[in-house]
Motif scaffolding. Structure first.
Motif, short mmCIF file in Angstrom:
data_model
loop_
_atom_site.label_atom_id
_atom_site.label_comp_id
_atom_site.label_asym_id
_atom_site.label_seq_id
_atom_site.Cartn_x
_atom_site.Cartn_y
_atom_site.Cartn_z
N ASN A 202 0.83 -1.21 0.00
CA ASN A 202 0.00 0.00 0.00
C ASN A 202 0.86 1.26 0.00
O ASN A 202 0.56 2.22 -0.70
CB ASN A 202 -0.94 0.01 1.21
CG ASN A 202 -2.26 -0.66 0.92
OD1 ASN A 202 -2.48 -1.15 -0.18
ND2 ASN A 202 -3.12 -0.68 1.90
N ALA A 203 1.94 1.25 0.79
CA ALA A 203 2.83 2.41 0.81
C ALA A 203 3.49 2.60 -0.56
O ALA A 203 3.67 3.74 -1.02
CB ALA A 203 3.89 2.26 1.91
N GLU B 138 8.90 4.39 4.07
CA GLU B 138 10.11 4.95 4.66
C GLU B 138 10.78 3.92 5.59
O GLU B 138 11.98 3.75 5.56
CB GLU B 138 9.79 6.22 5.46
CG GLU B 138 9.34 7.38 4.60
CD GLU B 138 10.47 7.92 3.75
OE1 GLU B 138 11.53 8.25 4.31
OE2 GLU B 138 10.29 8.03 2.52
N GLU B 139 9.95 3.26 6.43
CA GLU B 139 10.50 2.34 7.43
C GLU B 139 9.45 1.32 7.83
O GLU B 139 8.26 1.63 7.91
CB GLU B 139 10.96 3.13 8.66
CG GLU B 139 11.64 2.28 9.72
CD GLU B 139 12.14 3.11 10.89
OE1 GLU B 139 13.37 3.12 11.09
OE2 GLU B 139 11.32 3.72 11.59
N LEU B 140 9.93 0.11 8.14
CA LEU B 140 9.11 -0.95 8.73
C LEU B 140 9.62 -1.16 10.15
O LEU B 140 10.83 -1.28 10.36
CB LEU B 140 9.25 -2.25 7.95
CG LEU B 140 8.70 -3.52 8.60
CD1 LEU B 140 7.18 -3.45 8.75
CD2 LEU B 140 9.11 -4.75 7.81
N ARG B 141 8.70 -1.19 11.11
CA ARG B 141 9.05 -1.49 12.50
C ARG B 141 8.21 -2.66 12.97
O ARG B 141 7.02 -2.73 12.70
CB ARG B 141 8.80 -0.26 13.40
CG ARG B 141 9.79 0.84 13.18
CD ARG B 141 9.52 2.06 14.04
NE ARG B 141 8.22 2.67 13.79
CZ ARG B 141 7.96 3.51 12.80
NH1 ARG B 141 8.91 3.83 11.94
NH2 ARG B 141 6.77 4.03 12.66
N LEU B 142 8.85 -3.57 13.69
CA LEU B 142 8.18 -4.72 14.29
C LEU B 142 8.42 -4.66 15.79
O LEU B 142 9.57 -4.50 16.22
CB LEU B 142 8.76 -6.03 13.75
CG LEU B 142 8.86 -6.18 12.23
CD1 LEU B 142 9.61 -7.45 11.89
CD2 LEU B 142 7.49 -6.18 11.61
N ARG B 143 7.37 -4.78 16.56
CA ARG B 143 7.51 -4.82 18.02
C ARG B 143 6.81 -6.07 18.52
O ARG B 143 5.63 -6.27 18.28
CB ARG B 143 6.88 -3.59 18.67
CG ARG B 143 6.97 -3.65 20.18
CD ARG B 143 6.39 -2.43 20.82
NE ARG B 143 6.39 -2.63 22.26
CZ ARG B 143 5.56 -2.05 23.08
NH1 ARG B 143 4.67 -1.22 22.64
NH2 ARG B 143 5.63 -2.31 24.37
N VAL C 59 4.33 0.66 9.37
CA VAL C 59 4.95 1.08 8.12
C VAL C 59 4.76 2.59 8.01
O VAL C 59 3.63 3.07 7.96
CB VAL C 59 4.35 0.36 6.90
CG1 VAL C 59 4.95 0.91 5.61
CG2 VAL C 59 4.58 -1.14 7.00
N SER C 60 5.88 3.31 7.98
CA SER C 60 5.85 4.77 7.86
C SER C 60 6.05 5.15 6.40
O SER C 60 6.82 4.51 5.68
CB SER C 60 6.95 5.40 8.70
OG SER C 60 6.75 5.10 10.06
N ASP C 61 5.35 6.19 5.98
CA ASP C 61 5.51 6.72 4.62
C ASP C 61 5.26 8.22 4.64
O ASP C 61 4.89 8.77 5.68
CB ASP C 61 4.57 6.01 3.64
CG ASP C 61 3.09 6.22 3.94
OD1 ASP C 61 2.66 7.39 4.02
OD2 ASP C 61 2.37 5.23 4.10
N GLY D 191 3.33 12.93 6.09
CA GLY D 191 3.29 11.47 6.17
C GLY D 191 2.54 10.92 7.36
O GLY D 191 1.88 11.65 8.11
N LYS D 192 2.68 9.61 7.51
CA LYS D 192 1.91 8.87 8.51
C LYS D 192 2.58 7.55 8.81
O LYS D 192 3.51 7.14 8.13
CB LYS D 192 0.50 8.62 7.99
CG LYS D 192 0.50 7.69 6.76
CD LYS D 192 -0.86 7.59 6.14
CE LYS D 192 -0.86 6.83 4.85
NZ LYS D 192 -0.07 7.40 3.76
N THR D 193 2.05 6.88 9.81
CA THR D 193 2.43 5.50 10.12
C THR D 193 1.15 4.68 10.15
O THR D 193 0.20 5.03 10.85
CB THR D 193 3.15 5.40 11.48
OG1 THR D 193 4.36 6.16 11.39
CG2 THR D 193 3.47 3.97 11.83
#
Length: 167
Positions: A88-89, A97-102, A112-114, A156-158
């Motif tokens: 989607n991004a 921009e970045e993928l983060r997993l917690r 997912v930030s974009d 942008g957004k996350t």
């Protein structure tokens, strides 16, 4: 967005250990609040890189190799949701921009930030027989909850999603 959880979006709820609680993944395999980040800005093959990164994290956290069908399904759901959010991004927000997993013992949160201005939402009405437009419907169906947080600077957004840890 889903409203089925008894606590606000982003709140992972009480930690296991209370009366009747048990960790879904062994504590040694999933350190509380462990976070992994993958920078994706300007990269080619972002979806494949994100899936490979998530697969390695699942392996490191003890989700893979799966010991049974339920654990295998949980891991496959994570990889599918990662693919959908990153896709989607790529399609609608000039790329991720970045993928983060917690990961905690109860929940895996994907972010997912974009830099895009739009807000994802499931296509309504959902039309299963038509190509395309299924990504956020899939995310909604597989996740405990999901949402969008706008960046405070306005650019942008996350997009985040939370899935239950395997039992």
């Amino acid at each position: 967005m889903s409203t089925t959880r008894p606590y606000p979006p982003g709140d992972l709820g009480p930690e296991p250990g209370g009366a009747g609680a048990s960790a879904a993944v062994p504590a040694a395999a999933t350190p509380a609040g462990q976070i992994r980040r993958l920078r994706l800005a300007g990269t080619r093959g972002a979806v494949a890189r994100a899936r490979d990164f998530a697969r390695q994290a699942l392996h490191d956290w003890g989700w893979l190799p799966a010991a049974n069908a339920d654990q295998r399904a949980a891991a496959e759901d994570v990889l599918l949701v990662v693919s959908e959010l990153v896709t989607n991004a790529c399609l609608h927000a000039e790329g991720p921009e970045e993928l983060r997993l917690r990961c905690t013992s109860k929940v895996l949160r994907l972010e997912v930030s974009d830099l895009g201005a739009g807000s994802p939402s499931p296509r309504s009405p959902h039309r299963p027989g038509r190509p395309g437009g299924h990504g956020m419907f899939i995310v909604q169906r597989l996740c405990l909850d999901w949402g969008v947080v706008r960046n405070t600077d306005g650019a942008g957004k996350t997009v985040w999603a939370e899935l239950a840890a395997p039992s």
